[in-house]
Design an enzyme around this catalytic site. Structure first.
Site, PDB file in Angstrom:
ATOM      1  N   TYR A   1       0.127   6.354   9.164  1.00  0.00           N
ATOM      2  CA  TYR A   1       1.534   6.310   8.731  1.00  0.00           C
ATOM      3  C   TYR A   1       2.393   7.285   9.557  1.00  0.00           C
ATOM      4  O   TYR A   1       3.490   6.945  10.002  1.00  0.00           O
ATOM      5  CB  TYR A   1       1.575   6.658   7.238  1.00  0.00           C
ATOM      6  CG  TYR A   1       2.917   6.549   6.564  1.00  0.00           C
ATOM      7  CD1 TYR A   1       3.461   5.315   6.222  1.00  0.00           C
ATOM      8  CD2 TYR A   1       3.638   7.700   6.228  1.00  0.00           C
ATOM      9  CE1 TYR A   1       4.698   5.232   5.567  1.00  0.00           C
ATOM     10  CE2 TYR A   1       4.859   7.627   5.573  1.00  0.00           C
ATOM     11  CZ  TYR A   1       5.383   6.389   5.249  1.00  0.00           C
ATOM     12  OH  TYR A   1       6.597   6.314   4.599  1.00  0.00           O
TER      13      TYR A   1
ATOM     14  N   LYS B   1       5.530   6.348  11.954  1.00  0.00           N
ATOM     15  CA  LYS B   1       6.864   6.905  11.711  1.00  0.00           C
ATOM     16  C   LYS B   1       7.339   7.748  12.898  1.00  0.00           C
ATOM     17  O   LYS B   1       8.531   7.801  13.195  1.00  0.00           O
ATOM     18  CB  LYS B   1       6.865   7.730  10.420  1.00  0.00           C
ATOM     19  CG  LYS B   1       6.615   6.895   9.155  1.00  0.00           C
ATOM     20  CD  LYS B   1       7.634   5.790   8.989  1.00  0.00           C
ATOM     21  CE  LYS B   1       7.548   5.063   7.663  1.00  0.00           C
ATOM     22  NZ  LYS B   1       8.450   3.911   7.578  1.00  0.00           N
TER      23      LYS B   1
HETATM   24  P1  NAP Z   1       8.438   0.273  -1.729  1.00  0.00           P
HETATM   25  O1  NAP Z   1       9.149   0.653  -2.974  1.00  0.00           O
HETATM   26  O2  NAP Z   1       6.964   0.177  -1.724  1.00  0.00           O
HETATM   27  O3  NAP Z   1       9.081  -1.101  -1.180  1.00  0.00           O
HETATM   28  C1  NAP Z   1       8.568  -1.662  -0.016  1.00  0.00           C
HETATM   29  C2  NAP Z   1       9.426  -2.828   0.399  1.00  0.00           C
HETATM   30  O4  NAP Z   1       8.923  -3.345   1.653  1.00  0.00           O
HETATM   31  C3  NAP Z   1       9.369  -4.002  -0.571  1.00  0.00           C
HETATM   32  O5  NAP Z   1      10.615  -4.677  -0.531  1.00  0.00           O
HETATM   33  C4  NAP Z   1       8.275  -4.888   0.018  1.00  0.00           C
HETATM   34  O6  NAP Z   1       8.405  -6.267  -0.347  1.00  0.00           O
HETATM   35  C5  NAP Z   1       8.541  -4.699   1.495  1.00  0.00           C
HETATM   36  N1  NAP Z   1       7.378  -4.947   2.349  1.00  0.00           N
HETATM   37  C6  NAP Z   1       6.188  -4.303   2.323  1.00  0.00           C
HETATM   38  N2  NAP Z   1       5.358  -4.830   3.248  1.00  0.00           N
HETATM   39  C7  NAP Z   1       6.033  -5.819   3.867  1.00  0.00           C
HETATM   40  C8  NAP Z   1       5.712  -6.758   4.874  1.00  0.00           C
HETATM   41  N3  NAP Z   1       4.512  -6.774   5.475  1.00  0.00           N
HETATM   42  N4  NAP Z   1       6.655  -7.673   5.241  1.00  0.00           N
HETATM   43  C9  NAP Z   1       7.871  -7.662   4.662  1.00  0.00           C
HETATM   44  N5  NAP Z   1       8.235  -6.799   3.699  1.00  0.00           N
HETATM   45  C10 NAP Z   1       7.326  -5.896   3.305  1.00  0.00           C
HETATM   46  O7  NAP Z   1       8.759   1.334  -0.535  1.00  0.00           O
HETATM   47  P2  NAP Z   1       9.935   2.433  -0.415  1.00  0.00           P
HETATM   48  O8  NAP Z   1       9.451   3.695  -0.986  1.00  0.00           O
HETATM   49  O9  NAP Z   1      11.213   1.840  -0.857  1.00  0.00           O
HETATM   50  O10 NAP Z   1       9.938   2.642   1.170  1.00  0.00           O
HETATM   51  C11 NAP Z   1      10.862   1.987   2.031  1.00  0.00           C
HETATM   52  C12 NAP Z   1      10.729   2.614   3.426  1.00  0.00           C
HETATM   53  O11 NAP Z   1      10.989   4.010   3.369  1.00  0.00           O
HETATM   54  C13 NAP Z   1       9.324   2.470   4.014  1.00  0.00           C
HETATM   55  O12 NAP Z   1       9.417   2.255   5.410  1.00  0.00           O
HETATM   56  C14 NAP Z   1       8.716   3.830   3.756  1.00  0.00           C
HETATM   57  O13 NAP Z   1       7.688   4.116   4.674  1.00  0.00           O
HETATM   58  C15 NAP Z   1       9.918   4.726   3.940  1.00  0.00           C
HETATM   59  N6  NAP Z   1       9.775   6.015   3.297  1.00  0.00           N
HETATM   60  C16 NAP Z   1       9.598   6.123   1.948  1.00  0.00           C
HETATM   61  C17 NAP Z   1       9.467   7.371   1.374  1.00  0.00           C
HETATM   62  C18 NAP Z   1       9.285   7.564  -0.108  1.00  0.00           C
HETATM   63  O14 NAP Z   1       9.092   8.708  -0.531  1.00  0.00           O
HETATM   64  N7  NAP Z   1       9.348   6.514  -0.915  1.00  0.00           N
HETATM   65  C19 NAP Z   1       9.500   8.521   2.185  1.00  0.00           C
HETATM   66  C20 NAP Z   1       9.672   8.378   3.548  1.00  0.00           C
HETATM   67  C21 NAP Z   1       9.820   7.129   4.097  1.00  0.00           C
HETATM   68  P3  NAP Z   1       7.719  -6.851  -1.732  1.00  0.00           P
HETATM   69  O15 NAP Z   1       8.560  -6.332  -2.870  1.00  0.00           O
HETATM   70  O16 NAP Z   1       7.808  -8.335  -1.588  1.00  0.00           O
HETATM   71  O17 NAP Z   1       6.334  -6.317  -1.761  1.00  0.00           O
END
Ligand code: NAP
Length: 242
Positions: free
Chosen positions: A154, A158
């Site tokens: 990851y 990133k």
């Molecule tokens: P999340 O709640 O797990 O949501 C993930 C989203 O991505 C969902 O809409 C999911 O669709 C979609 N997705 C996953 N795999 C996919 C694929 N192969 N093709 C198309 N869509 C896909 O994640 P989040 O926390 O909102 O994170 C969003 C972004 O922010 C990510 O890139 C993550 O790495 C980054 N981020 C998050 C955090 C944190 O603390 N949460 C911190 C740093 C960075 P479905 O609903 O259909 O599964």
């Protein structure tokens, strides 16, 4: 045909992507969202977007699949006629100590978090160059800058997004296309729901986890107001990394 600007946000059925889509809709954007498989969540997001009186449509495809991305972008352009803002947000984790990390978990994370940005951006870039404007926002992470034990895959993805962001910013600045990254800290979503966050909060100067809306407001700022900002990584982490 609507006069609104158009945003495409990947991974916007839930979490950070959903909040970004809503914030952009509140700013008057028509919004195309992508998701992997959660139809119910995607439908709910579309309902919320439409209640803000903008055009909105969901596209189900795997962002790790180059051909699926190209086809989806074609569909979005046919439906909305242009894309002004692309948010490469979809992402997954497959955490584990490196000693035990399988090639499968390496590939899944690199393809879904990093290669996806290439697959989505390349079919869109020509139209942005033609319209001589565009804004691309890549969702990185603090671990892309600082690393994290148990997240070699990851963190590599990133960090890759940061290099991608800076290089594209240099290539595309003269075409009035801005490319930036956001590095969220710990944001309360499904991705972080199983983490023991109590201890983490102690280390966050603002003494709380981030909310998806904290990231969404930064996306809206980059899209709408940050007209002289490109190639940057904006930390949105409550001061965790100072
Ligand atoms: P999340 O709640 O797990 O949501 C993930 C989203 O991505 C969902 O809409 C999911 O669709 C979609 N997705 C996953 N795999 C996919 C694929 N192969 N093709 C198309 N869509 C896909 O994640 P989040 O926390 O909102 O994170 C969003 C972004 O922010 C990510 O890139 C993550 O790495 C980054 N981020 C998050 C955090 C944190 O603390 N949460 C911190 C740093 C960075 P479905 O609903 O259909 O599964």
């Amino acid at each position: 045909m609507s006069e609104n600007k158009v945003a495409l946000v990947t991974g916007a059925s839930r979490g950070i992507g959903k909040a970004c889509a809503i914030e952009l809709a509140k700013a008057g954007y028509d919004v195309a969202i992508s998701y992997a498989g959660n139809d119910e969540a995607a439908n709910n997001t579309i309902e919320e977007l439409k209640s803000l009186n903008v055009n909105a449509k969901a596209y189900k495809f795997n962002v790790a699949d180059k051909d699926a991305c190209a086809k989806a972008v074609e569909e979005v352009l046919a439906d909305f006629s242009k894309i002004d803002v692309l948010v490469n947000n979809a992402g997954i984790t497959r955490d584990g100590l490196f000693m035990r990390m399988s090639a499968e978990n390496w590939d899944a994370v690199i393809n879904t978090n990093l290669s996806s940005a290439f697959y989505m951006t390349s079919p869109i870039i020509r139209t942005m160059i033609k319209q001589r404007s565009g804004c691309i926002i890549n969702m990185s992470s603090i671990v892309g800058q600082y690393g994290n034990a148990g997240q070699a895959n990851y963190s590599a993805a990133k960090a890759g997004l940061i290099g991608f962001t800076k290089s594209l910013a240099k290539e595309l600045g003269s075409r009035n296309i801005r490319v930036n990254a956001i590095a969220p800290g710990f944001i309360q979503t499904d991705m972080t729901k199983d983490l023991d966050t109590e201890k983490m909060v102690e280390h966050i100067p603002l003494k709380r986890l981030g909310q998806p809306e904290d990231i969404a407001k930064t996306v809206k700022f980059l899209a709408e107001d940050a007209t002289y900002i490109t190639g940057q990584v904006i930390g949105v982490d409550g001061g965790l990394v100072i």
